[in-house]
Design a protein around this motif. Structure first.
Motif, short mmCIF file in Angstrom:
data_model
loop_
_atom_site.label_atom_id
_atom_site.label_comp_id
_atom_site.label_asym_id
_atom_site.label_seq_id
_atom_site.Cartn_x
_atom_site.Cartn_y
_atom_site.Cartn_z
N LEU A 168 -9.62 -3.76 -4.27
CA LEU A 168 -10.55 -2.64 -4.19
C LEU A 168 -10.29 -1.58 -5.27
O LEU A 168 -11.09 -0.64 -5.40
CB LEU A 168 -10.50 -1.97 -2.81
CG LEU A 168 -11.44 -2.58 -1.78
CD1 LEU A 168 -10.82 -3.81 -1.13
CD2 LEU A 168 -11.83 -1.57 -0.72
N GLY A 170 -5.55 -5.43 -0.47
CA GLY A 170 -6.64 -4.48 -0.68
C GLY A 170 -6.47 -3.60 -1.90
O GLY A 170 -7.42 -3.34 -2.62
N CYS A 171 -5.24 -3.14 -2.14
CA CYS A 171 -5.01 -2.26 -3.29
C CYS A 171 -5.22 -3.00 -4.61
O CYS A 171 -5.49 -2.39 -5.63
CB CYS A 171 -3.60 -1.68 -3.25
SG CYS A 171 -3.35 -0.49 -1.91
N THR A 230 -5.66 4.00 -0.75
CA THR A 230 -4.89 3.56 0.42
C THR A 230 -5.53 4.06 1.70
O THR A 230 -5.63 3.32 2.70
CB THR A 230 -3.44 4.04 0.31
OG1 THR A 230 -2.83 3.49 -0.86
CG2 THR A 230 -2.63 3.64 1.54
N TRP A 272 -15.21 -6.05 2.95
CA TRP A 272 -13.88 -6.64 2.82
C TRP A 272 -13.82 -7.88 3.72
O TRP A 272 -14.19 -7.82 4.90
CB TRP A 272 -12.79 -5.67 3.24
CG TRP A 272 -11.45 -6.36 3.39
CD1 TRP A 272 -10.92 -6.87 4.54
CD2 TRP A 272 -10.54 -6.66 2.35
NE1 TRP A 272 -9.71 -7.46 4.28
CE2 TRP A 272 -9.45 -7.35 2.94
CE3 TRP A 272 -10.52 -6.41 0.97
CZ2 TRP A 272 -8.35 -7.80 2.19
CZ3 TRP A 272 -9.43 -6.85 0.24
CH2 TRP A 272 -8.37 -7.53 0.84
N ALA A 276 -10.30 1.16 7.08
CA ALA A 276 -10.79 -0.18 7.41
C ALA A 276 -9.94 -0.81 8.51
O ALA A 276 -10.45 -1.44 9.43
CB ALA A 276 -10.80 -1.05 6.16
N ASN A 277 -8.63 -0.61 8.42
CA ASN A 277 -7.76 -1.11 9.48
C ASN A 277 -8.00 -0.40 10.81
O ASN A 277 -7.80 -0.99 11.87
CB ASN A 277 -6.29 -0.97 9.06
CG ASN A 277 -5.76 -2.24 8.40
OD1 ASN A 277 -6.34 -3.31 8.53
ND2 ASN A 277 -4.65 -2.12 7.71
N LEU A 289 -5.31 -6.60 4.54
CA LEU A 289 -5.86 -5.44 3.85
C LEU A 289 -4.78 -4.68 3.09
O LEU A 289 -4.97 -4.29 1.93
CB LEU A 289 -6.53 -4.51 4.85
CG LEU A 289 -8.05 -4.57 4.95
CD1 LEU A 289 -8.53 -3.93 6.23
CD2 LEU A 289 -8.69 -3.90 3.75
N GLY A 290 -3.64 -4.46 3.75
CA GLY A 290 -2.57 -3.74 3.08
C GLY A 290 -1.95 -4.54 1.96
O GLY A 290 -1.56 -3.99 0.93
N PRO A 312 0.84 -1.18 0.00
CA PRO A 312 0.00 0.00 0.00
C PRO A 312 0.88 1.24 0.00
O PRO A 312 2.03 1.19 0.43
CB PRO A 312 -0.78 -0.12 1.30
CG PRO A 312 0.16 -0.85 2.23
CD PRO A 312 0.88 -1.83 1.34
N LEU A 361 -8.43 1.87 2.75
CA LEU A 361 -7.99 0.60 3.33
C LEU A 361 -7.51 0.79 4.77
O LEU A 361 -7.77 -0.04 5.64
CB LEU A 361 -6.85 0.01 2.49
CG LEU A 361 -7.17 -0.31 1.03
CD1 LEU A 361 -5.91 -0.78 0.33
CD2 LEU A 361 -8.26 -1.37 0.95
N THR A 418 0.49 -3.85 7.38
CA THR A 418 -0.91 -3.43 7.39
C THR A 418 -1.84 -4.62 7.17
O THR A 418 -2.97 -4.48 6.74
CB THR A 418 -1.14 -2.36 6.32
OG1 THR A 418 -0.52 -2.75 5.08
CG2 THR A 418 -0.56 -1.02 6.74
#
Length: 484
Positions: free
Chosen positions: A261, A257-258, A420, A321, A426-427, A253-254, A141, A423, A250
Motif C-alpha cells: 500500500l 501491507g506496508c 501504518t 486489500w 483495516a485490521n 496486513l501487517g 509495520p 493498515l 498484525t
C-alpha cells in the motif's frame, strides 16, 4: 667553514618554518587518506544500538554496516540463539538482553537505534529512543496498535530525529515511476486500487494450542512477551509464527501491507481512511459449524477502505486489500499469459483513462496494456535512491549523519505513521467482524456475522458506529511495561 651565530639562527628559523609547514600539511590531509582507500574515521560513523538482531534484524544491521558509515556497537536480543550470528559478525559489540537496561546504561554512547522485534514490542523502545534524542529505524509495520502509530508520528515531529520504517520498497524506482505516470495524466483520475498478497505463509485461523511447553534455555520468555498479556510458552510460536496471533502480530496486513500500500499512499497522497469494511475466510470445524478463533488472525480476508479526496484525486478513493490467496479480477488489458503483479502479490491502479500495476515493493511498474510502458515517453522528474531497496539503509545512515532536516528519507514516520494507521484500521474491521460474530454473544457459530461498514474518525481515533472494536485501538500493556 664555521657559520656565525646569525647564519645559524637564520638556518634554524628556516628549518622551523619548513617543519611547521610540513606538519600543518600532514594535519590537514583528509582522514580517509591516512586510513587508506575506503577508510571512514570513527567520528564520521553512525554508532548504532540494535534491538532485535536475529532474522530481519540480522540482515538490517548487516546492511547498515555495509555502508561503511555505521558502526554496530550494541546488540540486544531476548534469544541468545537468534542473536548468535550477529554476535559473531560484530564481536566487538556489547551484548544485552533487555533494551531498557541497555538504554539506561549506554545511551550516551550511541547515536541511533535499529528495532526489529515482533510487532507488539516496536513502539516502546522506539519512543524511548526518540526521547533520548536518538535516530530510529523500525521494521514494518511501524506499530501493533493505532494509538502507538499516532504517538510515534507525533514524537518524531517533537523530538526532531531522523526516522525510517523498514519498508524498503519505498526507495524503489518503481514507486517513483508510478507517481510520474500518474502526475503526467496517463491514467486520468484514479478511483480504485487493489492490493493483494499470498500471505499468510504461517498458521492463522486456529485455536491457541492447549499444550504447554518449556521455553528453550536461550530464550527469555518474559522479555519476549514484553508488553503483551502473559501466556505460557507454546511450541512453534517463536521465531516466526507469532505473526498470526493478535497479541503479538498484525497478520498478513501487517506483514505485507506496508510493502503493497506504500505506492498508493505516495502516488495519491492518501492519509487516513474514513470508512472500512471486511469479510474473512472461514475455518470449518466440522461439516456444519464454522470455527471461531478470536485470538488468531483469519486465514484470508478482503478489506475495503474508503479514503477522502486528496489534492491528487477528484473523488473518494476505494482501496481493496486481499490476502490468503484472494485476488482481484484480471484486467482485460493484461495478456492471458502475463503475470498479474508478481503472481502472488501486486498493486493495481484503475483510473478513468487507464490502468497501471506493480509487483511487491512497488517494483516492476507497468502500464496496461504492458505495451504502453515502453511507449509512454515520460521523462523522470523525481530523484532516485541509489541502490533502490538496498539504498534504503544507506539513505537513513547518511541522513542521520547529516542531521535532522538536512536530507530526505523515503519512509519517515510522517509518511509511515499514517500508512501504518490505515493498515491497522483495516485490521479493526477484521477484528470487528469477530466482534459482530454471533459466537461473541453466545448465539452459536453456524451462521455468518454482520458485515458493517465501520466509520472511522481519525481525529478522535475511534470507530463511531461500533464501539466494541475501539478497545483494539489502544491495548493495555502488561504490568511493568509502558509507552513513554
Amino acid at each position: 667553514m664555521q657559520q656565525d651565530s646569525e647564519d645559524v639562527s637564520a638556518s634554524r628559523r628556516q628549518f622551523l618554518k619548513t617543519s611547521a609547514a610540513a606538519t600543518a600539511g600532514v594535519l590537514i590531509v583528509p582522514r580517509y587518506v591516512l586510513g587508506g582507500r575506503g577508510y571512514t574515521a570513527p567520528s564520521d560513523q553512525l554508532v548504532i544500538a540494535a534491538v532485535g538482531v536475529g532474522g530481519k534484524g540480522e540482515s538490517d544491521i548487516a546492511s547498515f554496516a555495509k555502508t561503511g558509515k555505521a558502526r554496530i556497537a550494541y546488540l540486544c536480543d531476548v534469544d541468545d540463539q537468534r542473536a548468535a550470528k550477529s554476535r559473531q559478525a560484530f564481536p566487538k559489540a556489547s551484548y544485552h538482553k533487555d533494551w531498557r537496561k541497555l538504554f539506561d546504561k549506554e545511551h550516551k554512547h550511541f547515536d541511533a537505534v535499529s528495532i526489529a522485534t515482533p510487532d507488539h514490542n516496536h513502539a516502546a523502545p522506539t519512543l524511548a529512543a526518540m526521547q533520548l534524542g536518538k535516530h530510529v529505524y523500525v521494521q514494518k509495520p511501524l506499530t501493533h496498535d493505532i494509538y502507538e502509530a499516532r504517538v510515534l508520528t507525533e514524537a518524531a515531529r517533537r523530538y526532531k530525529v531522523v526516522t525510517q520504517m523498514g519498508n524498503q520498497g519505498a526507495s524503489n524506482d518503481g514507486v517513483r515511476q508510478l507517481r510520474e505516470w500518474y502526475d503526467a495524466g496517463l491514467l486520468g483520475n484514479v478511483h480504485t486500487v487493489y492490493c493483494w498478497t499470498d500471505r499468510p505463509v504461517w498458521p492463522q485461523g486456529i485455536a491457541w494450542p492447549a499444550a504447554k511447553a518449556t521455553p528453550p534455555p536461550t530464550l527469555d520468555w518474559d522479555l519476549w512477551l514484553g508488553s503483551a498479556p502473559y501466556r505460557d510458552y507454546t511450541e512453534k510460536l517463536v521465531p516466526f509464527n507469532w505473526r498470526g496471533w493478535w497479541d503479538y502480530g498484525t497478520g498478513a496486513l501487517g506483514d505485507m501491507g506496508c510493502h503493497l500500500l506504500e505506492a498508493p499512499f505516495r502516488v495519491l497522497n492518501l492519509q487516513y481512511p474514513s470508512a472500512v469494511q471486511a469479510s474473512v475466510g472461514s475455518v470449518y470445524v466440522d461439516e456444519f459449524k464454522r470455527g471461531y478463533f478470536p485470538d488468531s488472525c483469519p486465514p484470508s480476508s478482503h478489506v475495503v477502505l474508503r479514503f477522502p479526496q486528496t489534492d491528487k484525486t477528484t473523488q473518494d478513493i476505494t482501496v481493496h486489500w486481499m490476502d490468503g490467496g484472494i485476488q482481484p479480477e484480471r484486467p482485460r488489458e493484461l495478456g492471458p499469459t502475463e503475470l498479474f503483479g508478481d503472481g502472488g502479490n501486486g498493486t493495481l491502479f484503475i483510473g478513468d483513462k487507464g490502468k497501471m500495476m506493480a509487483s511487491t515493493y512497488g517494483a516492476n511498474a507497468r502500464l496496461l496494456p504492458t505495451s504502453r510502458t515502453e511507449q509512454a515517453g515520460i521523462a523522470p522528474t523525481l530523484p532516485r535512491v541509489p541502490g533502490q531497496a538496498d539504498g534504503h539503509y544507506g539513505q537513513w545512515v547518511e541522513a542521520c549523519l547529516a542531521g535532522p532536516g538536512k536530507m530526505e528519507v523515503s519512509s519517515p514516520f510522517a509518511l509511515a505513521g499514517p500508512l501504518t494507521e490505515a493498515l491497522l484500521v483495516a485490521n479493526l474491521a477484521i477484528r470487528g467482524y469477530d466482534v459482530q460474530h454471533p459466537k461473541a454473544t453466545g448465539q452459536g457459530v453456524d451462521y455468518p456475522a454482520r458485515n458493517l461498514e465501520l466509520l472511522w474518525d481519525p481525529k478522535q481515533l475511534k470507530v463511531t458506529n461500533l464501539d466494541e472494536v475501539n478497545r483494539f485501538v489502544k491495548r493495555e500493556y502488561r504490568a511493568g511495561w509502558k509507552l513513554g
